[in-house]
Scaffold this motif. Structure first.
Motif, short mmCIF file in Angstrom:
data_model
loop_
_atom_site.label_atom_id
_atom_site.label_comp_id
_atom_site.label_asym_id
_atom_site.label_seq_id
_atom_site.Cartn_x
_atom_site.Cartn_y
_atom_site.Cartn_z
N ILE A 2 10.48 9.48 -25.85
CA ILE A 2 10.41 10.93 -25.88
C ILE A 2 10.17 11.48 -24.48
CG2 ILE A 2 9.60 11.04 -28.27
CD1 ILE A 2 6.78 11.38 -27.18
N ASN A 3 10.60 12.71 -24.26
CA ASN A 3 10.38 13.32 -22.95
C ASN A 3 8.94 13.81 -22.83
OD1 ASN A 3 13.03 12.94 -22.11
ND2 ASN A 3 13.69 14.84 -23.12
N SER A 4 8.34 13.53 -21.71
CA SER A 4 6.98 13.98 -21.46
C SER A 4 6.97 15.43 -21.01
CB SER A 4 6.33 13.11 -20.37
OG SER A 4 5.08 13.66 -20.01
N LEU A 5 6.00 16.19 -21.49
CA LEU A 5 5.80 17.57 -21.06
C LEU A 5 4.61 17.69 -20.11
CD1 LEU A 5 6.26 19.33 -24.53
CD2 LEU A 5 7.95 19.09 -22.70
N CYS A 6 4.04 16.57 -19.73
CA CYS A 6 2.77 16.58 -18.99
C CYS A 6 2.91 17.02 -17.53
CB CYS A 6 2.12 15.21 -19.04
SG CYS A 6 1.76 14.66 -20.72
N GLY A 7 4.04 16.71 -16.91
CA GLY A 7 4.17 17.04 -15.50
C GLY A 7 3.10 16.36 -14.67
N ASP A 8 2.43 17.14 -13.83
CA ASP A 8 1.39 16.58 -12.97
C ASP A 8 0.01 16.59 -13.63
OD1 ASP A 8 3.18 16.11 -10.92
OD2 ASP A 8 2.88 18.11 -10.03
N CYS A 9 -0.05 17.10 -14.84
CA CYS A 9 -1.34 17.20 -15.52
C CYS A 9 -1.94 15.82 -15.77
CB CYS A 9 -1.17 17.94 -16.85
SG CYS A 9 -2.71 18.09 -17.78
N LYS A 10 -3.24 15.71 -15.54
CA LYS A 10 -3.97 14.47 -15.85
C LYS A 10 -5.30 14.81 -16.51
CE LYS A 10 -2.01 11.77 -12.01
NZ LYS A 10 -1.05 12.79 -11.60
N LEU A 11 -5.35 15.96 -17.13
CA LEU A 11 -6.62 16.42 -17.70
C LEU A 11 -7.19 15.43 -18.70
CD1 LEU A 11 -5.94 20.25 -18.20
CD2 LEU A 11 -7.62 19.20 -16.67
N CYS A 12 -6.34 14.95 -19.61
CA CYS A 12 -6.87 14.03 -20.63
C CYS A 12 -7.23 12.68 -20.03
CB CYS A 12 -5.89 13.89 -21.79
SG CYS A 12 -4.31 13.13 -21.33
N VAL A 13 -6.47 12.25 -19.03
CA VAL A 13 -6.78 10.98 -18.37
C VAL A 13 -8.19 11.04 -17.78
CG1 VAL A 13 -6.15 9.42 -16.48
CG2 VAL A 13 -4.37 10.53 -17.84
N ASN A 14 -8.49 12.15 -17.13
CA ASN A 14 -9.79 12.29 -16.48
C ASN A 14 -10.90 12.59 -17.47
OD1 ASN A 14 -8.62 11.90 -13.94
ND2 ASN A 14 -8.12 14.07 -13.73
N ALA A 15 -10.56 13.20 -18.60
CA ALA A 15 -11.60 13.63 -19.53
C ALA A 15 -11.98 12.56 -20.56
CB ALA A 15 -11.13 14.89 -20.27
N CYS A 16 -11.10 11.61 -20.80
CA CYS A 16 -11.35 10.62 -21.86
C CYS A 16 -12.60 9.79 -21.57
CB CYS A 16 -10.14 9.71 -22.02
SG CYS A 16 -10.42 8.38 -23.20
N PRO A 17 -13.63 9.90 -22.38
CA PRO A 17 -14.85 9.15 -22.11
C PRO A 17 -14.73 7.67 -22.43
CG PRO A 17 -15.07 10.39 -24.14
CD PRO A 17 -13.74 10.77 -23.55
N GLY A 18 -13.67 7.30 -23.13
CA GLY A 18 -13.47 5.90 -23.48
C GLY A 18 -12.50 5.18 -22.56
N ASN A 19 -12.05 5.88 -21.53
CA ASN A 19 -11.04 5.32 -20.62
C ASN A 19 -9.84 4.74 -21.39
OD1 ASN A 19 -12.48 5.83 -18.17
ND2 ASN A 19 -13.82 4.13 -18.69
N ALA A 20 -9.46 5.45 -22.42
CA ALA A 20 -8.39 4.98 -23.30
C ALA A 20 -7.02 5.55 -22.94
CB ALA A 20 -8.71 5.33 -24.75
N ILE A 21 -6.99 6.42 -21.94
CA ILE A 21 -5.73 7.06 -21.55
C ILE A 21 -5.48 6.77 -20.08
CG2 ILE A 21 -4.43 9.22 -21.49
CD1 ILE A 21 -6.51 10.39 -23.42
N ILE A 22 -4.27 6.33 -19.77
CA ILE A 22 -3.91 6.13 -18.38
C ILE A 22 -2.67 6.96 -18.06
CG2 ILE A 22 -4.88 3.82 -18.25
CD1 ILE A 22 -1.97 2.77 -18.30
N ASP A 23 -2.45 7.22 -16.79
CA ASP A 23 -1.34 8.06 -16.35
C ASP A 23 -0.06 7.23 -16.36
OD1 ASP A 23 0.20 10.03 -15.30
OD2 ASP A 23 -0.52 9.80 -13.24
#
Ligand code: SF4
Ligand code: SF4
Length: 71
Positions: A2-23
């Protein structure tokens, strides 16, 4: 893929307290459900609710009012 809509956003990467999301543009790599589950399990053991959702809360696409994005 699927096409990503995130662009340069990394808000969830930085906010995830479980370090479960990577860029990563690959959804199979960007979210690690085991790390997310482990974070929630450990939170529960510490007496906190079995809940998080910070990634959904902080995402501009899921929180249009906060980030004032057009629909
Ligand atoms: S629910 Fe919480 S721990 Fe799980 S991916 Fe989202 S922000 Fe990270
Ligand atoms: S917060 Fe939303 S838009 Fe930003 S990187 Fe995460 S999923 Fe993409």
């Amino acid at each position: 893929m699927i096409n990503s809509l995130c662009g340069d956003c990394k808000l969830c990467v930085n906010a995830c307290p479980g370090n479960a999301i990577i860029d990563s543009l690959d959804p199979k790599k960007s979210y690690n459900p085991k790390k997310c589950a482990n974070f929630l399990i450990n939170r529960k053991k510490e007496g906190h609710p079995f809940a998080c959702g910070m990634c959904l809360y902080i995402c501009p696409y899921g929180n249009k009012n906060t980030y004032n994005l057009k629909k």
